[in-house]
Design an enzyme around this catalytic site. Structure first.
Site, PDB file in Angstrom:
ATOM      1  N   SER A  98       0.383  -0.551  -0.097  1.00  7.90           N
ATOM      2  CA  SER A  98      -0.370   0.202  -0.259  1.00  7.90           C
ATOM      3  C   SER A  98       0.862   0.956   0.161  1.00  7.90           C
ATOM      4  O   SER A  98       1.974   1.259   0.750  1.00  7.90           O
ATOM      5  CB  SER A  98      -0.879   0.150   1.578  1.00  7.90           C
ATOM      6  N   HIS A 112      -2.420   7.191  -5.076  1.00  6.24           N
ATOM      7  CA  HIS A 112      -2.801   5.923  -3.861  1.00  6.24           C
ATOM      8  C   HIS A 112      -2.995   5.004  -4.809  1.00  6.24           C
ATOM      9  O   HIS A 112      -3.299   4.827  -5.690  1.00  6.24           O
ATOM     10  CB  HIS A 112      -3.444   6.077  -3.155  1.00  6.24           C
ATOM     11  N   ARG A 116      -3.822  -6.428  -2.458  1.00  3.55           N
ATOM     12  CA  ARG A 116      -3.018  -7.184  -1.771  1.00  3.55           C
ATOM     13  C   ARG A 116      -3.511  -8.083  -2.084  1.00  3.55           C
ATOM     14  O   ARG A 116      -4.672  -8.935  -3.155  1.00  3.55           O
ATOM     15  CB  ARG A 116      -4.186  -6.345  -0.593  1.00  3.55           C
ATOM     16  N   HIS A 151      -6.067   7.675 -16.292  1.00  6.04           N
ATOM     17  CA  HIS A 151      -6.875   6.459 -16.737  1.00  6.04           C
ATOM     18  C   HIS A 151      -7.254   6.051 -17.907  1.00  6.04           C
ATOM     19  O   HIS A 151      -7.255   4.697 -17.948  1.00  6.04           O
ATOM     20  CB  HIS A 151      -8.204   7.411 -17.155  1.00  6.04           C
ATOM     21  N   HIS A 181     -19.605  12.482   3.746  1.00  6.86           N
ATOM     22  CA  HIS A 181     -20.788  13.060   4.510  1.00  6.86           C
ATOM     23  C   HIS A 181     -20.730  14.398   3.839  1.00  6.86           C
ATOM     24  O   HIS A 181     -21.353  15.482   3.849  1.00  6.86           O
ATOM     25  CB  HIS A 181     -19.030  13.102   5.437  1.00  6.86           C
ATOM     26  N   GLY A 264      -5.368  -4.883  15.197  1.00  5.97           N
ATOM     27  CA  GLY A 264      -4.139  -4.192  16.270  1.00  5.97           C
ATOM     28  C   GLY A 264      -3.232  -4.748  15.465  1.00  5.97           C
ATOM     29  O   GLY A 264      -1.682  -4.535  15.513  1.00  5.97           O
ATOM     30  N   ARG A 266       0.568  -2.244  12.675  1.00  2.00           N
ATOM     31  CA  ARG A 266       1.246  -0.851  13.071  1.00  2.00           C
ATOM     32  C   ARG A 266       0.468  -0.014  13.054  1.00  2.00           C
ATOM     33  O   ARG A 266       0.581   0.257  11.956  1.00  2.00           O
ATOM     34  CB  ARG A 266       2.252  -2.053  12.462  1.00  2.00           C
TER      35      ARG A 266
END
Length: 308
Positions: A98, A112, A116, A151, A181, A264, A266
């Site tokens: 990532s 970005h 995965r 694109h 939002h 949990g 890093r």
């Protein structure tokens, strides 16, 4: 081959990390990606480790992170099983790369990318595996040439999957990277996919690699064209304001961030996606007819960039 080859995926992701860091450091010209190898002790739910690569205060890249992780756990967290509730409670293994690059020049967009691989296992049942990922672009000042190029490469990246994959994955990206939002997209999109496991492991892996391999051809020409463009305090101020939208999306909606925090993971590696500087203002609106207004009017709109 239908059986997943975890070692092949791992080798590819580590090689891709090195390739991307080397190319971005070269275009920056003054800074390098520091390498932080971390290992998580086996805890109540999560084990594994990763390699975090971070560049700070470069000539072109103000801050960027390219992170490889390979983690295991006793139970899939809600962010990973929300769309597949039948997998809730299964042991899992996840590996991925990532990255988020925040340039200094406001005319260079933030980018970005993520690829995965997941495996969910349960005793006496066949393991369930899938791929996910994509890449998207967040400009602060719109540029038609850059958007069409981005694109066009995204379309090329989809070729190994199926002939009509790009429009579908572009729409998926537009829908995913959307701030409900604010009633606005995060940027101009790209492509996004998840839960990919049809047509066998080899074909799915080939597509994931295509997405990873096309990130640099999509982004580097844009950085090269814009990195020396003159800007002033006004452009920098608007960039910092718009970065606030990036923070809002990553902390409220992003499934990768939520997965890391819920399992949990890093914290330093999870939150490396946030920009180093950001501003918020109450109820701010750009003046009509300005470059800043044009971003909202022409670029933060659903568009078919390759046919308009």
């Amino acid at each position: 081959m239908n059986q997943p080859d975890k070692e092949a995926v791992k080798s590819y992701l580590i090689e891709l990390q090195e390739r991307i860091c080397s190319a971005l450091a070269e275009v920056d010209g003054s800074a390098v990606f520091e390498r932080d190898v971390w290992q998580r002790e086996e805890g109540e739910n999560l084990g594994g480790g990763g390699i975090s690569r971070v560049l700070c205060e470069g000539a072109v890249i103000e801050q960027g992170g390219v992170n490889y992780s390979h983690v295991t756990g006793k139970s899939l967290p809600p962010s990973a099983s929300a769309h597949r509730p039948e997998l809730a409670g299964r042991r899992f293994e996840a590996m991925g790369l990532s990255l988020v690059i925040h340039p200094l020049n406001p005319y260079v967009p933030t980018s970005h990318a993520n690829v995965r691989f997941f495996i969910a296992e349960q005793q006496d049942e066949i393991p369930v595996w899938w791929f996910g990922g994509g890449f998207d672009l967040t400009p602060y000042y719109g540029n038609e040439e850059d958007c069409r190029h981005w694109h066009s490469v995204a379309r090329d990246a989809c070729a190994p999957l199926e002939p009509d994959a790009y429009p579908r994955l572009k729409q998926w990206c537009d829908d995913y990277f959307y701030l409900k939002h604010r009633n606005e997209p995060r940027g101009i999109g790209g492509l996004f996919f998840d839960d990919l496991n049809e047509k066998g492991f080899d074909k799915c892996f080939a597509f994931m690699k295509s997405v990873g391999d096309h990130y640099l051809p999509a982004y580097l020409p844009i950085v090269t064209r814009r990195k020396n463009q003159a800007y002033g305090e006004r452009q920098r101020d608007f960039q910092l304001y718009r970065r606030g939208r990036y923070v809002e999306f990553n902390l409220v909606y992003d499934r990768g961030t939520l997965f890391g925090l819920q399992s949990g993971g890093r914290t330093e590696s999870i939150l490396m996606s946030l920009p180093p500087l950001v501003k918020w203002r109450y109820a701010w609106r750009p003046d009509p007819g300005t470059e800043e207004a044009e971003l909202y009017e022409r670029y933060l709109k659903p568009r078919s960039w390759l046919s308009d």
